[in-house]
Design an enzyme around this catalytic site. Structure first.
Site, PDB file in Angstrom:
ATOM      1  N   HIS A  48       0.796  -1.235   0.000  1.00  0.00           N
ATOM      2  CA  HIS A  48       0.000   0.000   0.000  1.00  0.00           C
ATOM      3  C   HIS A  48       0.824   1.279   0.000  1.00  0.00           C
ATOM      4  CE1 HIS A  48      -3.860  -1.901   0.080  1.00  0.00           C
ATOM      5  NE2 HIS A  48      -3.560  -2.617   1.153  1.00  0.00           N
ATOM      6  N   ARG A  73       6.985  -6.333   2.659  1.00  0.00           N
ATOM      7  CA  ARG A  73       5.704  -6.865   2.168  1.00  0.00           C
ATOM      8  C   ARG A  73       5.615  -6.603   0.671  1.00  0.00           C
ATOM      9  NH1 ARG A  73      -0.438  -5.603   4.264  1.00  0.00           N
ATOM     10  NH2 ARG A  73      -0.031  -3.459   3.598  1.00  0.00           N
ATOM     11  N   ASP A  87      16.526 -11.325  -4.670  1.00  0.00           N
ATOM     12  CA  ASP A  87      17.830 -10.981  -5.247  1.00  0.00           C
ATOM     13  C   ASP A  87      18.389  -9.670  -4.693  1.00  0.00           C
ATOM     14  OD1 ASP A  87      18.105 -13.274  -6.695  1.00  0.00           O
ATOM     15  OD2 ASP A  87      17.784 -12.366  -8.671  1.00  0.00           O
ATOM     16  N   GLU A 152      -6.044 -12.708   6.119  1.00  0.00           N
ATOM     17  CA  GLU A 152      -6.813 -11.477   6.312  1.00  0.00           C
ATOM     18  C   GLU A 152      -8.136 -11.511   5.549  1.00  0.00           C
ATOM     19  OE1 GLU A 152      -4.377  -8.195   5.036  1.00  0.00           O
ATOM     20  OE2 GLU A 152      -3.567  -9.266   3.317  1.00  0.00           O
ATOM     21  N   ASP A 178      -8.059  -5.576   6.637  1.00  0.00           N
ATOM     22  CA  ASP A 178      -8.698  -6.336   5.559  1.00  0.00           C
ATOM     23  C   ASP A 178      -9.684  -7.361   6.103  1.00  0.00           C
ATOM     24  OD1 ASP A 178      -7.909  -5.461   2.917  1.00  0.00           O
ATOM     25  OD2 ASP A 178      -5.877  -5.895   3.572  1.00  0.00           O
TER      26      ASP A 178
HETATM   27  O1  LIG Z   1      -5.289  -5.737   6.787  1.00  0.00           O
HETATM   28  C1  LIG Z   1      -4.432  -5.138   7.440  1.00  0.00           C
HETATM   29  O2  LIG Z   1      -4.606  -4.680   8.594  1.00  0.00           O
HETATM   30  C2  LIG Z   1      -3.120  -4.987   6.810  1.00  0.00           C
HETATM   31  O3  LIG Z   1      -2.729  -5.815   6.033  1.00  0.00           O
HETATM   32  C3  LIG Z   1      -2.389  -3.706   7.041  1.00  0.00           C
HETATM   33  C4  LIG Z   1      -2.998  -2.691   6.092  1.00  0.00           C
HETATM   34  O4  LIG Z   1      -2.508  -2.923   4.803  1.00  0.00           O
HETATM   35  C5  LIG Z   1      -2.817  -1.241   6.428  1.00  0.00           C
HETATM   36  O5  LIG Z   1      -3.740  -0.894   7.409  1.00  0.00           O
HETATM   37  C6  LIG Z   1      -1.482  -0.754   6.796  1.00  0.00           C
HETATM   38  O6  LIG Z   1      -1.550   0.632   7.032  1.00  0.00           O
END
Ligand SMILES: O=C(O)C(=O)C[C@H](O)[C@@H](O)CO
Length: 266
Positions: A48, A73, A87, A152, A178
């Site tokens: 994100h 991530r 890599d 999630e 999520d």
């Molecule tokens: O679902 C979540 O909680 C995450 O995976 C983190 C989010 O992507 C986000 O809130 C990070 O700011």
């Protein structure tokens, strides 16, 4: 040259909880400031935050002198992206939205060389091998790589026991934002139904002998998840911390009615 040791992977199995900071500024400069504050780990967010492979590399290089461990991530579990990230020297990789054991197995294969997987050989081009300075890299890389899968979604929680049991999955990280959204409670990870699913995911992960982690930017949540058995917890998000500090500072000088109210979203 010796293979760089993955201190984060070792710490996951230690007695000490690992407290992390979510890094969303996507620059080496901001990542270095964060690393200098002493968190155990830093989540460099390629899902994100506006990151690319080169910007992630810059952050890895910036924080390399510090004791804070990088966790990267990826935007998804694409095996060609995983190859590039490994890599450039990523040793701990987090993949979002893993919903089945088969998905988890394919992530493990993406991180291993044949015959155990499908990772291509970067050799002398790759920072991971210190440009061929680590002579036994091909044979030993997997020992220092760490795979964290994010659970999630409703389906992910349903399958979490099988996902966690996959050989090569080191840890399961619950995404409360999520998950709450997928369960029909957007913006409300504290909803009892969401909390119950989070606890199920943590319990099943621990029962599989794996390590659980979670994002919890609010202290009462972080402490509860620690009690529930989470070993690594992201207890803050750099961008939110910056914004809240900026709002609080401004609020000292504005009339209360002019001040924007601080948000409590993730
Ligand atoms: O679902 C979540 O909680 C995450 O995976 C983190 C989010 O992507 C986000 O809130 C990070 O700011």
């Amino acid at each position: 040259m010796q293979m760089p040791r993955n201190a984060f992977k070792a710490a996951l199995r230690s007695q000490h909880p690992q407290y992390g900071l979510w890094a969303g500024f996507a620059t080496g400069y901001a990542a270095e400031i964060a690393a200098g504050t002493g968190y155990d780990w830093l989540l460099i967010d390629g899902e994100h935050a506006p990151n690319t492979v080169p910007s992630i590399l810059a952050q890895l290089q910036a924080i390399a002198p510090y004791s804070t461990a990088p966790v990267v991530r990826a935007v998804n579990g694409d095996s060609t992206l995983i190859k590039q990230l490994l890599d450039i020297g990523v040793q701990t990789l987090m993949i979002p939205m893993v919903e089945t054991a088969e998905q988890a197995r394919s992530l493990v294969r993406a991180m291993r060389y044949p015959p155990d997987g499908i990772r291509g050989v970067g050799g002398g081009l790759a920072r991971a091998t210190r440009w061929d300075g680590v002579t036994d890299y091909l044979a030993t890389a997997h020992k220092e790589l760490c795979l964290i899968v994010q659970v999630e979604s409703r389906l992910g929680v349903k399958n979490v026991a099988e996902i966690a049991a996959v050989e090569g999955v080191d840890a399961v990280f619950v995404g409360p934002a999520d998950l709450s959204s997928g369960l029909g409670f957007p913006g409300d990870p504290g909803n009892p139904e969401v909390q119950s699913q989070i606890r199920n995911a943590i319990d099943a992960t621990l029962a599989a002998g794996k390590v659980a982690g979670i994002l919890a930017p609010f202290e009462e949540d972080a402490r509860r998840y620690r009690e529930w058995g989470c070993q690594f917890i992201a207890v803050g998000i750099d961008i939110s911390l910056f914004r809240q500090a900026a709002l609080s500072n401004l609020a000292r000088y504005r009339e209360p009615s002019d001040a924007p109210s601080p948000s409590r979203t993730y």
